[in-house]
Design an enzyme around this catalytic site. Structure first.
Site, short mmCIF file in Angstrom:
data_model
loop_
_atom_site.label_atom_id
_atom_site.label_comp_id
_atom_site.label_asym_id
_atom_site.label_seq_id
_atom_site.Cartn_x
_atom_site.Cartn_y
_atom_site.Cartn_z
N SER A 201 -3.18 -3.62 -4.09
CA SER A 201 -2.58 -2.44 -3.48
C SER A 201 -3.67 -1.51 -2.95
O SER A 201 -4.62 -1.18 -3.63
CB SER A 201 -1.73 -1.70 -4.53
N ASP B 19 -4.08 2.13 -1.96
CA ASP B 19 -3.35 3.38 -2.11
C ASP B 19 -4.23 4.57 -1.72
O ASP B 19 -5.39 4.65 -2.15
CB ASP B 19 -2.88 3.52 -3.55
N SER C 147 0.83 -1.19 0.00
CA SER C 147 0.00 0.00 0.00
C SER C 147 0.87 1.24 0.00
O SER C 147 1.89 1.29 0.66
CB SER C 147 -0.90 0.01 1.23
#
Length: 164
Positions: A78, A80, A40
């Site tokens: 991920s 983000d 992340s």
């Protein structure tokens, strides 16, 4: 504006347009079987410009363009995030009590550019300062070989054409 990033991502590292990851032979590559789940990335953007919450959100969204420029695809796994805040007294007081007006929407383009460039630079800074990490089960993540990367960048430096 200033940017702070936590860079926990994979991809094919690119610096200043130079495919560093490919040259070093350390890239997730384009073969989908070799791409490992990303970590992340967290981005914090701070400014003293008088910007509304909506304007700050629009600028924060641009920071992710820098991850693409540096070779990350921000993979499926991920998580983000980008947050942005202003320390401007006009924002804190609710626009105008200090006599300062919020920046107009038509004037945001330099902030968009600045957010992208500052994020890219912050990613490079984080990578150049990273140290080799050893985790559980013997997992090791090697630090960027700074001296090698600097030599590669110097070798691939684009000189402006000689104008006569």
């Amino acid at each position: 504006l200033g940017i702070l990033v936590q860079t926990n991502h994979g991809g094919a590292l690119t610096m200043c347009g130079v495919p560093i990851g490919t040259i070093l032979g350390k890239t997730d590559g384009l073969d989908s079987r070799s791409i490992q789940p990303d970590g992340s990335c967290i981005i914090v953007l701070a400014t003293d410009a008088p910007l509304s919450a909506r304007q700050l959100k629009r600028i924060a969204q641009r920071t992710f363009l820098a991850f693409g420029k540096t070779g990350s695809i921000m993979a499926h796994t991920s998580g983000d995030y980008a947050i942005a805040f202003s320390t401007s007294q006009a924002v804190i007081d609710g626009n105008g009590s200090s006599g300062t007006q919020l920046i107009q929407y038509e004037q945001l383009a330099p902030f968009f550019w600045g957010a992208i460039e500052a994020t890219e630079e912050s990613i490079y800074d984080a990578l150049f300062l990273a140290q080799t990490m050893r985790g559980r089960n013997g997992n090791t993540l090697e630090a960027l070989p700074v001296e090698k990367v600097v030599k590669i960048l110097q070798k691939n430096k684009h000189e402006p054409e000689n104008q006569t």
